[in-house]
Design an enzyme around this catalytic site. Structure first.
Site, PDB file in Angstrom:
ATOM      1  N   LYS A  34      40.423  54.557  28.983  1.00 57.29           N
ATOM      2  CA  LYS A  34      41.683  54.109  28.947  1.00 57.29           C
ATOM      3  C   LYS A  34      41.798  52.503  29.124  1.00 57.29           C
ATOM      4  O   LYS A  34      42.478  51.783  28.430  1.00 57.29           O
ATOM      5  CB  LYS A  34      42.788  54.880  29.871  1.00 57.29           C
ATOM      6  CG  LYS A  34      43.892  54.012  30.187  1.00 57.29           C
ATOM      7  CD  LYS A  34      44.691  55.046  31.430  1.00 57.29           C
ATOM      8  CE  LYS A  34      45.821  54.436  31.977  1.00 57.29           C
ATOM      9  NZ  LYS A  34      45.202  53.371  33.138  1.00 57.29           N
ATOM     10  N   ASN A  35      41.154  52.032  30.140  1.00 57.67           N
ATOM     11  CA  ASN A  35      41.342  50.838  30.816  1.00 57.67           C
ATOM     12  C   ASN A  35      40.531  49.827  29.909  1.00 57.67           C
ATOM     13  O   ASN A  35      40.813  48.565  30.203  1.00 57.67           O
ATOM     14  CB  ASN A  35      41.154  50.683  32.218  1.00 57.67           C
ATOM     15  CG  ASN A  35      42.122  51.620  33.023  1.00 57.67           C
ATOM     16  OD1 ASN A  35      43.099  51.785  32.596  1.00 57.67           O
ATOM     17  ND2 ASN A  35      41.757  51.862  34.208  1.00 57.67           N
ATOM     18  N   ARG A 104      52.023  49.648  32.857  1.00 53.89           N
ATOM     19  CA  ARG A 104      51.491  48.411  33.338  1.00 53.89           C
ATOM     20  C   ARG A 104      51.046  47.464  32.079  1.00 53.89           C
ATOM     21  O   ARG A 104      51.433  46.321  32.092  1.00 53.89           O
ATOM     22  CB  ARG A 104      50.398  48.393  34.359  1.00 53.89           C
ATOM     23  CG  ARG A 104      49.647  47.322  34.969  1.00 53.89           C
ATOM     24  CD  ARG A 104      50.464  46.642  35.943  1.00 53.89           C
ATOM     25  NE  ARG A 104      49.675  45.401  36.663  1.00 53.89           N
ATOM     26  CZ  ARG A 104      50.123  44.564  37.199  1.00 53.89           C
ATOM     27  NH1 ARG A 104      51.381  44.633  37.712  1.00 53.89           N
ATOM     28  NH2 ARG A 104      49.456  43.770  37.752  1.00 53.89           N
ATOM     29  N   CYS A 128      50.929  53.162  37.429  1.00 51.15           N
ATOM     30  CA  CYS A 128      51.105  54.035  38.473  1.00 51.15           C
ATOM     31  C   CYS A 128      51.885  53.307  39.712  1.00 51.15           C
ATOM     32  O   CYS A 128      51.686  52.222  40.040  1.00 51.15           O
ATOM     33  CB  CYS A 128      49.647  54.258  38.695  1.00 51.15           C
ATOM     34  SG  CYS A 128      48.671  55.394  38.296  1.00 51.15           S
ATOM     35  N   ARG A 133      52.554  45.949  42.805  1.00 49.61           N
ATOM     36  CA  ARG A 133      51.798  45.753  41.528  1.00 49.61           C
ATOM     37  C   ARG A 133      52.257  44.228  41.113  1.00 49.61           C
ATOM     38  O   ARG A 133      53.105  44.119  40.135  1.00 49.61           O
ATOM     39  CB  ARG A 133      51.975  46.562  40.538  1.00 49.61           C
ATOM     40  CG  ARG A 133      51.428  47.983  41.058  1.00 49.61           C
ATOM     41  CD  ARG A 133      50.961  48.953  40.184  1.00 49.61           C
ATOM     42  NE  ARG A 133      49.849  48.553  39.359  1.00 49.61           N
ATOM     43  CZ  ARG A 133      49.138  49.437  38.397  1.00 49.61           C
ATOM     44  NH1 ARG A 133      49.578  50.510  37.927  1.00 49.61           N
ATOM     45  NH2 ARG A 133      47.965  49.016  37.906  1.00 49.61           N
ATOM     46  N   ASP A 316      40.661  52.728  41.521  1.00 49.94           N
ATOM     47  CA  ASP A 316      41.031  53.969  40.815  1.00 49.94           C
ATOM     48  C   ASP A 316      40.253  55.198  41.238  1.00 49.94           C
ATOM     49  O   ASP A 316      40.592  56.581  41.041  1.00 49.94           O
ATOM     50  CB  ASP A 316      40.964  53.909  39.274  1.00 49.94           C
ATOM     51  CG  ASP A 316      41.645  52.787  38.755  1.00 49.94           C
ATOM     52  OD1 ASP A 316      42.491  52.303  39.440  1.00 49.94           O
ATOM     53  OD2 ASP A 316      41.461  52.458  37.666  1.00 49.94           O
ATOM     54  N   ARG A 408      48.049  60.657  31.388  1.00 52.21           N
ATOM     55  CA  ARG A 408      48.137  59.088  31.214  1.00 52.21           C
ATOM     56  C   ARG A 408      46.801  58.627  30.967  1.00 52.21           C
ATOM     57  O   ARG A 408      46.597  57.686  30.339  1.00 52.21           O
ATOM     58  CB  ARG A 408      48.918  58.301  32.319  1.00 52.21           C
ATOM     59  CG  ARG A 408      50.263  58.616  32.289  1.00 52.21           C
ATOM     60  CD  ARG A 408      50.930  57.820  33.272  1.00 52.21           C
ATOM     61  NE  ARG A 408      50.349  56.509  33.532  1.00 52.21           N
ATOM     62  CZ  ARG A 408      49.863  55.817  34.584  1.00 52.21           C
ATOM     63  NH1 ARG A 408      50.033  56.128  35.516  1.00 52.21           N
ATOM     64  NH2 ARG A 408      49.193  54.597  34.222  1.00 52.21           N
TER      65      ARG A 408
HETATM   66  C1  LIG Z   1      45.031  49.545  32.769  1.00 56.08           C
HETATM   67  C2  LIG Z   1      44.109  49.008  33.772  1.00 56.08           C
HETATM   68  O1  LIG Z   1      42.976  48.484  33.415  1.00 56.08           O
HETATM   69  N1  LIG Z   1      44.564  49.181  35.211  1.00 56.08           N
HETATM   70  C3  LIG Z   1      43.683  48.992  36.031  1.00 56.08           C
HETATM   71  C4  LIG Z   1      43.740  47.466  36.427  1.00 56.08           C
HETATM   72  O2  LIG Z   1      45.238  47.280  36.952  1.00 56.08           O
HETATM   73  P1  LIG Z   1      45.971  45.862  37.142  1.00 56.08           P
HETATM   74  O3  LIG Z   1      45.449  44.851  36.243  1.00 56.08           O
HETATM   75  O4  LIG Z   1      47.264  46.245  37.262  1.00 56.08           O
HETATM   76  O5  LIG Z   1      45.593  45.639  38.659  1.00 56.08           O
HETATM   77  P2  LIG Z   1      45.312  44.009  39.171  1.00 56.08           P
HETATM   78  O6  LIG Z   1      43.903  43.730  39.099  1.00 56.08           O
HETATM   79  O7  LIG Z   1      46.173  43.074  38.376  1.00 56.08           O
HETATM   80  O8  LIG Z   1      45.937  44.335  40.529  1.00 56.08           O
HETATM   81  C5  LIG Z   1      45.172  44.421  41.786  1.00 56.08           C
HETATM   82  C6  LIG Z   1      45.807  43.685  42.971  1.00 56.08           C
HETATM   83  O9  LIG Z   1      45.896  42.390  42.714  1.00 56.08           O
HETATM   84  C7  LIG Z   1      47.249  42.184  42.989  1.00 56.08           C
HETATM   85  N2  LIG Z   1      48.136  41.301  41.852  1.00 56.08           N
HETATM   86  C8  LIG Z   1      47.706  41.310  40.625  1.00 56.08           C
HETATM   87  C9  LIG Z   1      48.102  40.399  39.646  1.00 56.08           C
HETATM   88  C10 LIG Z   1      48.955  39.402  40.032  1.00 56.08           C
HETATM   89  O10 LIG Z   1      49.259  38.362  39.300  1.00 56.08           O
HETATM   90  N3  LIG Z   1      48.941  39.039  41.567  1.00 56.08           N
HETATM   91  C11 LIG Z   1      48.452  39.952  42.332  1.00 56.08           C
HETATM   92  O11 LIG Z   1      48.679  39.724  43.658  1.00 56.08           O
HETATM   93  C12 LIG Z   1      48.026  43.667  42.672  1.00 56.08           C
HETATM   94  O12 LIG Z   1      49.309  43.617  43.588  1.00 56.08           O
HETATM   95  C13 LIG Z   1      46.803  44.319  43.231  1.00 56.08           C
HETATM   96  O13 LIG Z   1      47.066  44.624  44.559  1.00 56.08           O
HETATM   97  O14 LIG Z   1      42.974  47.139  37.424  1.00 56.08           O
HETATM   98  C14 LIG Z   1      43.196  47.945  38.935  1.00 56.08           C
HETATM   99  C15 LIG Z   1      42.371  47.451  39.777  1.00 56.08           C
HETATM  100  O15 LIG Z   1      41.046  47.461  39.615  1.00 56.08           O
HETATM  101  C16 LIG Z   1      42.787  49.395  38.340  1.00 56.08           C
HETATM  102  O16 LIG Z   1      43.405  50.264  39.571  1.00 56.08           O
HETATM  103  C17 LIG Z   1      43.877  49.643  37.311  1.00 56.08           C
HETATM  104  O17 LIG Z   1      43.370  51.168  36.916  1.00 56.08           O
HETATM  105  C1  LIG Z   2      46.337  52.640  38.214  1.00 55.94           C
HETATM  106  C2  LIG Z   2      45.893  53.043  36.948  1.00 55.94           C
HETATM  107  O1  LIG Z   2      46.279  52.662  35.584  1.00 55.94           O
HETATM  108  P1  LIG Z   2      47.493  51.741  35.250  1.00 55.94           P
HETATM  109  O2  LIG Z   2      47.141  50.440  35.865  1.00 55.94           O
HETATM  110  O3  LIG Z   2      47.546  51.676  33.743  1.00 55.94           O
HETATM  111  O4  LIG Z   2      48.866  52.191  36.153  1.00 55.94           O
HETATM  112  C3  LIG Z   2      44.520  53.708  36.627  1.00 55.94           C
HETATM  113  O5  LIG Z   2      44.092  54.067  35.274  1.00 55.94           O
HETATM  114  O6  LIG Z   2      44.234  54.414  37.643  1.00 55.94           O
END
Ligand SMILES: CC(=O)N[C@H]1[C@@H](OP(=O)(O)OP(=O)(O)OC[C@H]2O[C@@H](n3ccc(=O)[nH]c3=O)[C@H](O)[C@@H]2O)O[C@H](CO)[C@@H](O)[C@@H]1O
Ligand SMILES: C=C(OP(=O)(O)O)C(=O)O
Length: 427
Positions: A34-35, A104, A128, A133, A316, A408
């Site tokens: 998925k990711n 997201r 999620c 986030r 995750d 999902r």
């Molecule tokens: C679809 C997908 O691939 N989702 C993954 C992606 O989510 P996602 O890309 O949303 O996760 P991020 O790496 O962005 O977020 C990780 C942390 O960084 C913080 N943050 C992020 C962006 C930002 O601009 N500022 C900031 O502070 C977030 O609040 C969070 O606490 O990576 C996460 C961390 O490995 C995984 O749990 C999710 O499954």
């Molecule tokens: C947190 C997850 O997905 P998403 O970033 O799409 O919410 C996940 O794959 O566990």
């Protein structure tokens, strides 16, 4: 609107019934990750000509929503089996479907609109419910590339007349932020360097796809460099990597029940840290002849685990390891250093009679006691999967509700577990 509410009601009502206590053994094949699929679908829409993505986990709700949202915003996306043909079409045009708020990764439409010198109003993204986030790094980066950003109650508006490459430093390696800026910078003029970028396998794969399509991206440890092009041709074919997250989940499911599993056409490449922990816990995992084998016959040992950006344990997987801790005698601790509130599932796991408590960003599990069947709700994707795992070793019948959360991210989870011998149905 009425249709949407009906749709939501049906999704919330979806349940899974599991009769615990069966050993799970056998062979399974993974779906596409998925990711990896989500960002690669968005990246494929950079191209003028259709790029075909194979092995897309097309049954996943998040994938289906992203496709609908991109299509409605003008992208060309055609589906054939588990392959998708994706191209720019006339993206961005029109409005963005409100469903964008359920996932997201609708955030990547911002980067795509900036790349294509367009304007777009994105409803607030979702995903999620696992704590804060943030997306400040996405917005900061897009602005550094020359896009105008405005946040209103209606959502995030992006507008760009063409980006200019820049040096961008992240204070933490955000996954989606790195992907968003890779997309935005691909059609900007000049070089963009992202420092402290996330360079996990999904992102390395996305870079490979983009390069085949005609972009110029290099990724190494925590640094991503993009040399913007005036046009990205697309018109190539690429397969989505297998779901390593699924692999770890099914290894844990089998190990919890004392079973033995073979994961066909898979390697340990992307899960080395998970495997290091699994081996310490007492789960034997090895690779042979293009497949991965795991045996959960031995007694499990309690463990301490914390999450970190790749190559650390992905956040995750922490709910998955929490469920595994129920089978290890003694006290295990699980600390999530990535998200602020990823322990909502703990209250659900307690319903199985398990001793698990969350304090701040840590959960403590006293394992080695039998679990009883329970009614539990999937609070989120991985939390829902951890309830399924608990139900698989619990005595008697369990009912899991809100299964759409699990769907999902896990394609045909009930079918795959059944194939390993689980008694599970989705009435
Ligand atoms: C679809 C997908 O691939 N989702 C993954 C992606 O989510 P996602 O890309 O949303 O996760 P991020 O790496 O962005 O977020 C990780 C942390 O960084 C913080 N943050 C992020 C962006 C930002 O601009 N500022 C900031 O502070 C977030 O609040 C969070 O606490 O990576 C996460 C961390 O490995 C995984 O749990 C999710 O499954
Ligand atoms: C947190 C997850 O997905 P998403 O970033 O799409 O919410 C996940 O794959 O566990």
């Amino acid at each position: 609107m009425a249709m949407t509410m009906e749709h939501q009601r049906t999704n919330q009502q979806k349940t899974m019934r599991i009769e615990g206590g069966r050993e799970l053994s056998g062979t399974i094949r993974l779906s596409g990750a998925k990711n990896a699929a989500l960002p690669m679908i968005a990246a494929a829409c950079l191209g003028e000509e259709p790029t075909i993505l194979d092995n897309v986990p097309i049954e996943l709700r998040d994938v289906q929503i992203l496709i609908r949202v991109l299509r409605e915003a003008g992208a060309y996306i055609a589906l054939e089996g588990s392959s998708l043909a994706c191209a720019r079409g006339d993206f961005p045009r029109g409005t963005v479907n409100r469903e964008a708020s359920e996932i997201r990764y609708s955030l990547l439409l911002l980067g795509l609109a900036a790349a294509h010198r367009g304007e777009l109003l994105l409803p607030m993204p979702g995903g999620c419910k696992i704590g804060d986030r943030k997306y400040d790094l996405h917005l900061m980066g897009l602005q550094r590339l020359g896009a105008r950003i405005e946040e209103t109650e209606a959502g995030i508006r992006v507008a760009s007349e063409g980006g200019v490459g820049a040096d961008i430093e992240f204070y933490l390696p955000t996954t989606s932020g790195t992907e968003n800026l890779m997309i935005a910078a691909a059609l900007a003029s000049g070089r963009t360097t992202i420092l402290n970028a996330n360079t996990r396998p999904e992102i390395m794969e996305m870079a490979k796809l983009m390069n085949l399509m005609g972009a110029k991206v290099s990724c190494s440890n925590r640094v991503v460099q993009i040399d913007g092009q005036s046009r990205i041709q697309g018109g190539v074919r690429y397969a989505i990597m297998p779901g390593w997250d699924e692999a770890v989940t099914y290894i844990v499911a089998s190990a919890m029940t004392g079973g033995e599993i073979c994961i066909a056409d898979f390697s340990l490449d992307f899960i080395r840290e998970d495997v290091r922990h699994l081996r310490e816990i007492g789960v034997d995992v090895f690779e042979w002849g293009g497949a991965v084998y795991a045996s959960g016959k031995k007694q499990k040992r309690a463990f301490d685990l914390f999450t970190a950006p790749y190559p650390g344990i992905n956040s995750d997987m922490q709910p998955i390891f929490a469920a595994l801790a129920f089978t290890a005698a003694g006290k295990s601790t699980i600390t999530d250093l990535r998200f602020t509130d990823r322990f909502r599932y703990v209250e659900e796991l307690k319903k199985f009679g398990g001793s698990i408590h969350a304090f701040g960003n840590t959960a403590i599990v006293e394992g080695g006691r039998p679990l009883q069947g329970a009614h539990a709700t999937a609070t989120d994707l991985r939390g829902g999967a951890s309830c399924v795992l608990a139900a698989l070793i619990a005595e008697g019948e369990s009912i899991i509700t809100n299964v759409s959360q699990i769907e999902r991210g896990y394609e045909n989870i009930a079918g795959k577990l059944r194939q390993l011998g689980a008694r599970i149905d989705t009435p």
